[in-house]
Design a protein around this motif. Structure first.
Motif, PDB file in Angstrom:
ATOM      1  N   UNK A   1       0.804  -1.220   0.000  1.00 36.05           N
ATOM      2  CA  UNK A   1       0.000   0.000   0.000  1.00 36.05           C
ATOM      3  C   UNK A   1       0.838   1.271   0.000  1.00 36.05           C
ATOM      4  N   UNK A   2       2.164   1.152   0.024  1.00 37.01           N
ATOM      5  CA  UNK A   2       2.997   2.347  -0.143  1.00 37.01           C
ATOM      6  C   UNK A   2       2.799   2.949  -1.525  1.00 37.01           C
ATOM      7  N   UNK A   3       2.358   2.125  -2.454  1.00 41.50           N
ATOM      8  CA  UNK A   3       2.125   2.613  -3.806  1.00 41.50           C
ATOM      9  C   UNK A   3       3.219   2.219  -4.768  1.00 41.50           C
ATOM     10  N   UNK A   4       2.992   2.489  -6.010  1.00 37.81           N
ATOM     11  CA  UNK A   4       3.992   2.252  -7.049  1.00 37.81           C
ATOM     12  C   UNK A   4       3.847   3.311  -8.132  1.00 37.81           C
ATOM     13  N   UNK A   5       4.909   3.453  -8.907  1.00 36.57           N
ATOM     14  CA  UNK A   5       4.946   4.438  -9.987  1.00 36.57           C
ATOM     15  C   UNK A   5       5.252   3.706 -11.290  1.00 36.57           C
ATOM     16  N   UNK A   6       4.510   4.030 -12.336  1.00 39.51           N
ATOM     17  CA  UNK A   6       4.758   3.474 -13.670  1.00 39.51           C
ATOM     18  C   UNK A   6       5.064   4.616 -14.628  1.00 39.51           C
ATOM     19  N   UNK A   7       6.012   4.403 -15.523  1.00 36.89           N
ATOM     20  CA  UNK A   7       6.351   5.422 -16.518  1.00 36.89           C
ATOM     21  C   UNK A   7       6.086   4.882 -17.916  1.00 36.89           C
ATOM     22  N   UNK A   8       5.613   5.760 -18.774  1.00 38.19           N
ATOM     23  CA  UNK A   8       5.355   5.434 -20.170  1.00 38.19           C
ATOM     24  C   UNK A   8       6.457   6.082 -21.001  1.00 38.19           C
ATOM     25  N   UNK A   9       7.266   5.255 -21.643  1.00 32.92           N
ATOM     26  CA  UNK A   9       8.451   5.732 -22.359  1.00 32.92           C
ATOM     27  C   UNK A   9       8.298   5.423 -23.846  1.00 32.92           C
ATOM     28  N   UNK A  10       8.646   6.398 -24.680  1.00 29.87           N
ATOM     29  CA  UNK A  10       8.572   6.221 -26.132  1.00 29.87           C
ATOM     30  C   UNK A  10       9.917   6.558 -26.751  1.00 29.87           C
ATOM     31  N   UNK A  11      10.381   5.662 -27.622  1.00 29.78           N
ATOM     32  CA  UNK A  11      11.625   5.891 -28.373  1.00 29.78           C
ATOM     33  C   UNK A  11      11.281   6.059 -29.846  1.00 29.78           C
ATOM     34  N   UNK A  12      11.810   7.123 -30.453  1.00 28.61           N
ATOM     35  CA  UNK A  12      11.466   7.409 -31.843  1.00 28.61           C
ATOM     36  C   UNK A  12      12.657   8.042 -32.558  1.00 28.61           C
ATOM     37  N   UNK A  13      12.801   7.734 -33.845  1.00 35.77           N
ATOM     38  CA  UNK A  13      13.852   8.356 -34.659  1.00 35.77           C
ATOM     39  C   UNK A  13      13.645   9.867 -34.747  1.00 35.77           C
ATOM     40  N   UNK A  14      12.392  10.294 -34.739  1.00 33.45           N
ATOM     41  CA  UNK A  14      12.104  11.732 -34.792  1.00 33.45           C
ATOM     42  C   UNK A  14      12.637  12.428 -33.547  1.00 33.45           C
ATOM     43  N   UNK A  15      12.478  11.809 -32.385  1.00 34.20           N
ATOM     44  CA  UNK A  15      13.011  12.389 -31.161  1.00 34.20           C
ATOM     45  C   UNK A  15      14.534  12.392 -31.185  1.00 34.20           C
ATOM     46  N   UNK A  16      15.122  11.382 -31.814  1.00 33.50           N
ATOM     47  CA  UNK A  16      16.576  11.322 -31.922  1.00 33.50           C
ATOM     48  C   UNK A  16      17.115  12.536 -32.679  1.00 33.50           C
ATOM     49  N   UNK A  17      16.374  12.956 -33.689  1.00 29.05           N
ATOM     50  CA  UNK A  17      16.778  14.147 -34.437  1.00 29.05           C
ATOM     51  C   UNK A  17      16.713  15.385 -33.546  1.00 29.05           C
ATOM     52  N   UNK A  18      15.697  15.456 -32.661  1.00 24.64           N
ATOM     53  CA  UNK A  18      15.639  16.578 -31.725  1.00 24.64           C
ATOM     54  C   UNK A  18      16.899  16.594 -30.855  1.00 24.64           C
ATOM     55  N   UNK A  19      17.304  15.406 -30.388  1.00 28.51           N
ATOM     56  CA  UNK A  19      18.493  15.309 -29.553  1.00 28.51           C
ATOM     57  C   UNK A  19      19.749  15.731 -30.280  1.00 28.51           C
ATOM     58  N   UNK A  20      19.840  15.376 -31.556  1.00 29.65           N
ATOM     59  CA  UNK A  20      21.018  15.774 -32.342  1.00 29.65           C
ATOM     60  C   UNK A  20      21.093  17.289 -32.441  1.00 29.65           C
ATOM     61  N   UNK A  21      19.955  17.932 -32.675  1.00 24.83           N
ATOM     62  CA  UNK A  21      19.941  19.390 -32.767  1.00 24.83           C
ATOM     63  C   UNK A  21      20.288  20.025 -31.418  1.00 24.83           C
ATOM     64  N   UNK A  22      19.773  19.444 -30.348  1.00 25.95           N
ATOM     65  CA  UNK A  22      20.071  19.957 -29.012  1.00 25.95           C
ATOM     66  C   UNK A  22      21.568  19.918 -28.753  1.00 25.95           C
TER      67      UNK A  22
END
Length: 467
Positions: A232-253
């Motif tokens: 009952x302490x609880x739990x946390x779930x994360x939704x993660x997405x990997x995409x080539x389009x996001x990779x391009x954002x990272x390259x520009x950054x």
């Protein structure tokens, strides 16, 4: 915490009686007696000692609801943000909500869930790479169940066991493929061969898989707190997405090679953030880096840093409170900066020989002392993250603080504070002196206190942009 399981009661109904009025009354009396007997038996029957999963948590159901509401699905799909690969990972919060350390434990649990998600992405890519590599040298000599595994450790051990029995020339060819010069190796026993192949195979496939890890964004956090049951302490779930389009954002950054006209306007981000900041809503559902995009295809990157100052009413001096708040603010700000640095660094880590050597050393240490780092997704994610932290050296331009907040979690009563930072092609161009914009340095902040509570709760958030 007590777990209460109610006894079942059974009722007979819907029985059609076709008899004389006198016999019908007699039958009804018998039915009433049978009902009482069955209810007594049920009440005296002890509950099953086995606990159903849904008595503890409905977290998986909430994850499905979260994805269904947005039309997203696990795995690779055009329905997901930027048509990317979506994974969901969870971690339990290792502290009771009544503890002062709960706030930090909740943040740590979110980070642990993210590491699991990263590990899942890396391990599956590494397994795919490893199966392809092993087929080349072993000619389909691995069992099908090993090929179909999602465990890099299991695949590595199977490959090492078969490779140790190969001819010298075949083994040398495989070592060369893995980046090892056979001429520099002394004569090895069978056990030493297996260890060598395992280390080189796991580290090489992980290194190649890391090259595919770029463009990872966090598109939702689902938190459960409270309720009956042993977790009952609880739990946390994360939704993660990997995409080539996001990779391009990272390259520009990372490189600063940007097109200002492609930037999502900063004012649109402020407009979305301002109500939450001014109302003091705890932004605990946002975490890490999230790529954002509007209907026109303009984009940017949001980074969320959070910290939980450990403040106790009536038992802290003023200077202690001030010091704790300053420390928490610095931690939250560094977290937001760190997420962006990691996002940028992921775009090149797989290409660096130093990264390959660091992974190899991590694998050798893991195999040598029997730890389980590479036997679980969380372990692989932690190993990869350790390497990223040691290798990251991105020099980022154009990052701006667009929001600061502090609030009380209405569910547990714990205080939190955080930073929201933003990067876009426009903010990068401005930092490089390419385009003047006098309005993009303004900060927004807000705070409010809310009543605390202890009821069972669940909350989640999705993406800021249009996907």
């Amino acid at each position: 915490m007590k777990l209460v399981i109610k006894a079942l009661s059974f009722t007979l109904f819907g029985i059609m009686i076709t008899a004389s009025p006198i016999s019908a009354m007699g039958d009804e009396g018998d039915i009433a007696k049978q009902q009482k007997v069955s209810e007594k038996d049920a009440s005296e029957t002890p509950p099953s000692p086995f606990m159903a999963v849904d008595e503890v948590s409905r977290g998986d159901e909430r994850i499905l609801d979260f994805l269904d509401e947005r039309g997203w699905v696990r795995g690779q799909s055009n329905k997901n943000p930027a048509g990317g690969m979506l994974v969901v990972a969870s971690s339990s919060i290792p502290a009771d909500p009544s503890s002062i350390s709960f706030s930090e434990a909740r943040i740590i649990a979110t980070e642990e869930a993210f590491l699991k998600a990263m590990g899942e992405l890396v391990s599956q890519d590494a397994v795919d790479i490893g199966v392809s590599m092993s087929d080349k040298f072993m000619k389909d000599d691995l069992p099908e169940d090993v090929k179909n595994t999602s465990s890099l450790d299991a695949l590595g051990r199977a490959v090492a066991g078969r490779a140790a029995q190969m001819t010298v020339s075949s083994l040398d060819a495989m070592l060369s493929e893995l980046g090892v010069d056979p001429d520099t190796m002394p004569e090895l026993s069978v056990a030493e061969r297996k260890n060598l192949i395992y280390d080189e195979f796991v580290s090489n496939t992980t290194w190649q898989a890391m090259g595919k890890l770029s463009g990872v964004g966090i598109f939702g956090v689902i938190e459960e707190v409270g309720g009956d049951g042993p977790v009952n302490n609880g739990r946390v779930s994360v939704v993660v997405v990997k995409s080539d389009q996001f990779s391009e954002f990272g390259r520009q950054l990372r490189t600063g090679d940007v097109a200002p006209g492609q930037a999502m306007p900063l004012e649109a981000i402020r407009k979305r953030l301002e109500p939450q900041l001014r109302e003091g809503e705890p932004m605990l559902g946002y975490f890490g880096v999230q790529p954002v995009m509007d209907e026109q295809g303009r984009y940017g990157l949001l980074a969320f840093g959070t910290s939980g100052p450990q403040l106790v009413r009536g038992s802290m001096e003023e200077f202690e409170i001030t010091a704790e708040l300053e420390s928490a603010r610095e931690k939250a700000q560094m977290m937001a900066d760190g997420w962006l640095a990691q996002f940028a660094s992921l775009t090149v880590q797989g290409q660096k020989e130093s990264t390959r050597r660091s992974i190899k050393q991590q694998v050798k240490e893991t195999r040598g002392n029997g730890r389980s780092e590479i036997k679980t997704s969380e372990g692989i994610g932690r190993m990869v993250n350790n390497v990223l932290e040691s290798e990251a050296n991105a020099r980022l331009q154009g990052i701006q603080t667009v929001g600061k907040w502090n609030a009380v979690d209405p569910t547990t009563g714990h205080p939190y504070l955080g930073y929201v930072k933003y990067w876009s092609p426009a903010t990068s161009a401005k930092a490089q002196g390419l385009t003047p914009d006098k309005d993009e340095s303004q900060d927004l902040s807000g705070s409010a206190e809310q009543e605390s509570g202890t009821e069972e709760s669940s909350r989640s958030t999705g993406s800021f942009g249009t996907w």
